[in-house]
Write a protein that holds these residues in place. Structure first.
Motif, PDB file in Angstrom:
ATOM      1  N   GLY A  60       0.821  -1.204   0.000  1.00 47.29           N
ATOM      2  CA  GLY A  60       0.000   0.000   0.000  1.00 47.29           C
ATOM      3  C   GLY A  60       0.852   1.250   0.000  1.00 47.29           C
ATOM      4  O   GLY A  60       2.063   1.209  -0.161  1.00 47.29           O
ATOM      5  N   SER A  61       0.189   2.358   0.169  1.00 49.07           N
ATOM      6  CA  SER A  61       0.867   3.651   0.282  1.00 49.07           C
ATOM      7  C   SER A  61       0.216   4.379   1.451  1.00 49.07           C
ATOM      8  O   SER A  61      -0.393   3.752   2.305  1.00 49.07           O
ATOM      9  N   HIS A  62       0.291   5.694   1.471  1.00 49.55           N
ATOM     10  CA  HIS A  62      -0.375   6.451   2.522  1.00 49.55           C
ATOM     11  C   HIS A  62      -1.894   6.443   2.332  1.00 49.55           C
ATOM     12  O   HIS A  62      -2.629   6.855   3.203  1.00 49.55           O
ATOM     13  N   GLU A  63      -2.348   5.985   1.193  1.00 47.76           N
ATOM     14  CA  GLU A  63      -3.779   5.901   0.889  1.00 47.76           C
ATOM     15  C   GLU A  63      -4.295   4.500   1.221  1.00 47.76           C
ATOM     16  O   GLU A  63      -4.877   3.808   0.383  1.00 47.76           O
ATOM     17  N   VAL A  64      -4.090   4.069   2.463  1.00 46.94           N
ATOM     18  CA  VAL A  64      -4.447   2.710   2.874  1.00 46.94           C
ATOM     19  C   VAL A  64      -5.929   2.404   2.633  1.00 46.94           C
ATOM     20  O   VAL A  64      -6.255   1.331   2.118  1.00 46.94           O
TER      21      VAL A  64
ATOM     22  N   PRO B 191      -8.485  -1.690   1.336  1.00 47.81           N
ATOM     23  CA  PRO B 191      -9.732  -1.631   2.116  1.00 47.81           C
ATOM     24  C   PRO B 191      -9.965  -2.904   2.926  1.00 47.81           C
ATOM     25  O   PRO B 191     -10.580  -2.858   3.990  1.00 47.81           O
ATOM     26  N   ASP B 192      -9.452  -4.041   2.449  1.00 46.15           N
ATOM     27  CA  ASP B 192      -9.584  -5.296   3.186  1.00 46.15           C
ATOM     28  C   ASP B 192      -8.900  -5.209   4.540  1.00 46.15           C
ATOM     29  O   ASP B 192      -9.430  -5.666   5.554  1.00 46.15           O
ATOM     30  N   LEU B 193      -7.735  -4.588   4.579  1.00 48.09           N
ATOM     31  CA  LEU B 193      -6.982  -4.439   5.825  1.00 48.09           C
ATOM     32  C   LEU B 193      -7.693  -3.478   6.778  1.00 48.09           C
ATOM     33  O   LEU B 193      -7.780  -3.745   7.976  1.00 48.09           O
ATOM     34  N   VAL B 194      -8.221  -2.387   6.250  1.00 47.40           N
ATOM     35  CA  VAL B 194      -8.945  -1.420   7.077  1.00 47.40           C
ATOM     36  C   VAL B 194     -10.162  -2.093   7.712  1.00 47.40           C
ATOM     37  O   VAL B 194     -10.410  -1.944   8.917  1.00 47.40           O
ATOM     38  N   LEU B 195     -10.904  -2.859   6.932  1.00 53.30           N
ATOM     39  CA  LEU B 195     -12.076  -3.551   7.450  1.00 53.30           C
ATOM     40  C   LEU B 195     -11.686  -4.570   8.519  1.00 53.30           C
ATOM     41  O   LEU B 195     -12.294  -4.624   9.593  1.00 53.30           O
ATOM     42  N   LYS B 196     -10.662  -5.361   8.257  1.00 53.19           N
ATOM     43  CA  LYS B 196     -10.207  -6.373   9.214  1.00 53.19           C
ATOM     44  C   LYS B 196      -9.787  -5.732  10.534  1.00 53.19           C
ATOM     45  O   LYS B 196     -10.195  -6.169  11.608  1.00 53.19           O
TER      46      LYS B 196
END
Length: 55
Positions: A31-35, A40-45
């Motif tokens: 990723g970058s700074h725009e996670v 989005p899978d990581l943010v949701l998890k």
């Protein structure tokens, strides 16, 4: 321009803050700074784990 050493020091600072404040520090590989856009899978998890964890 930020150097490799600058990145290393910033990471160590974030890691120390996470340790002292009962937070976790994750790395969004690929990723970058725009996670939220790139991973989005990581943010949701991580959000689901945070909500499920008793405080």
């Amino acid at each position: 321009m930020i150097t490799h050493e600058g990145h290393r020091l910033a990471f160590l600072s974030h890691k120390e803050t996470a340790t002292r404040s009962h937070r976790t520090l994750g790395t969004a590989t690929g990723g970058s700074h725009e996670v939220p856009t790139n991973r989005p899978d990581l943010v949701l998890k991580e959000t689901e784990e945070m909500v499920a964890t008793p405080h």
